[in-house]
Design a protein around this motif. Structure first.
Motif, PDB file in Angstrom:
ATOM      1  N   ARG A   1       0.846  -1.193   0.000  1.00 32.47           N
ATOM      2  CA  ARG A   1       0.000   0.000   0.000  1.00 32.47           C
ATOM      3  C   ARG A   1       0.878   1.237   0.000  1.00 32.47           C
ATOM      4  O   ARG A   1       2.060   1.181   0.340  1.00 32.47           O
ATOM      5  CB  ARG A   1      -0.954   0.002   1.187  1.00 32.47           C
TER       6      ARG A   1
ATOM      7  N   GLU B   1      -0.076   5.014  -5.647  1.00 32.23           N
ATOM      8  CA  GLU B   1       0.141   3.565  -5.606  1.00 32.23           C
ATOM      9  C   GLU B   1       1.572   3.222  -6.021  1.00 32.23           C
ATOM     10  O   GLU B   1       2.042   3.653  -7.068  1.00 32.23           O
ATOM     11  CB  GLU B   1      -0.854   2.849  -6.516  1.00 32.23           C
TER      12      GLU B   1
ATOM     13  N   ARG C   1      -5.595  -2.592  -6.111  1.00 29.39           N
ATOM     14  CA  ARG C   1      -5.376  -2.326  -4.692  1.00 29.39           C
ATOM     15  C   ARG C   1      -4.035  -2.847  -4.182  1.00 29.39           C
ATOM     16  O   ARG C   1      -3.948  -3.406  -3.094  1.00 29.39           O
ATOM     17  CB  ARG C   1      -6.512  -2.921  -3.851  1.00 29.39           C
TER      18      ARG C   1
END
Length: 144
Positions: free
Chosen positions: A59, A63, A88
């Motif tokens: 994370r 990004e 993600r």
């Protein structure tokens, strides 16, 4: 004119105070966040000819870009190496049809404008049975 200036200073002062009082609002919208491994890749022990897959999750904001190196050389997508970065912050390195010479240390690097983090993992390759005589410990494979 001067009263308008005073009001502006006062209102900006108040909004700054309310921001520092409300930590949840500050935490949810970071301007930048250095990379951090939520799920770092792990060491693998793979039979020769099988497929190895290092995967993890990172994370950061913006990004982070994930790159892989081996012996100081960047690993590029192609041939037996498949590099993938998903949504993600998920990422993976797949090595198809592992060879004996693929064993060793692989370094995974996540970087963005705020910083860089590295994790080094090791790939151990088990040779085909009977080929290796220099391995002192042999763990019996239990059938479950």
């Amino acid at each position: 004119m001067s009263t308008g200036d005073v009001k502006l200073v006062a209102s900006s002062h108040v909004s700054k105070t309310s921001l520092s009082v409300d930590p949840s609002r500050v935490g949810s919208m970071p301007l930048t966040e250095a990379p951090a491994f939520l799920l770092p890749p792990r060491n693998l022990c793979i039979r020769e000819g099988a497929t190895a897959k290092f995967d993890g999750k990172v994370r950061g904001y913006p990004e982070p870009q994930v790159t892989w190196h081996r012996n100081g050389q960047p690993i590029t997508n192609g041939g037996r190496f498949l590099l993938d970065s998903g949504v993600r912050g998920t990422f993976s390195l797949v090595i198809l049809a592992v060879h004996e010479e693929d064993k060793g240390k692989y370094t995974c690097e996540a970087s963005n404008g705020s910083g860089t983090r590295q994790v080094t993992v090791e790939l151990t390759v088990e040779g085909s049975l009977g080929k290796k005589r220099d391995r002192p410990v042999v763990y019996p494979k239990t059938l479950g």
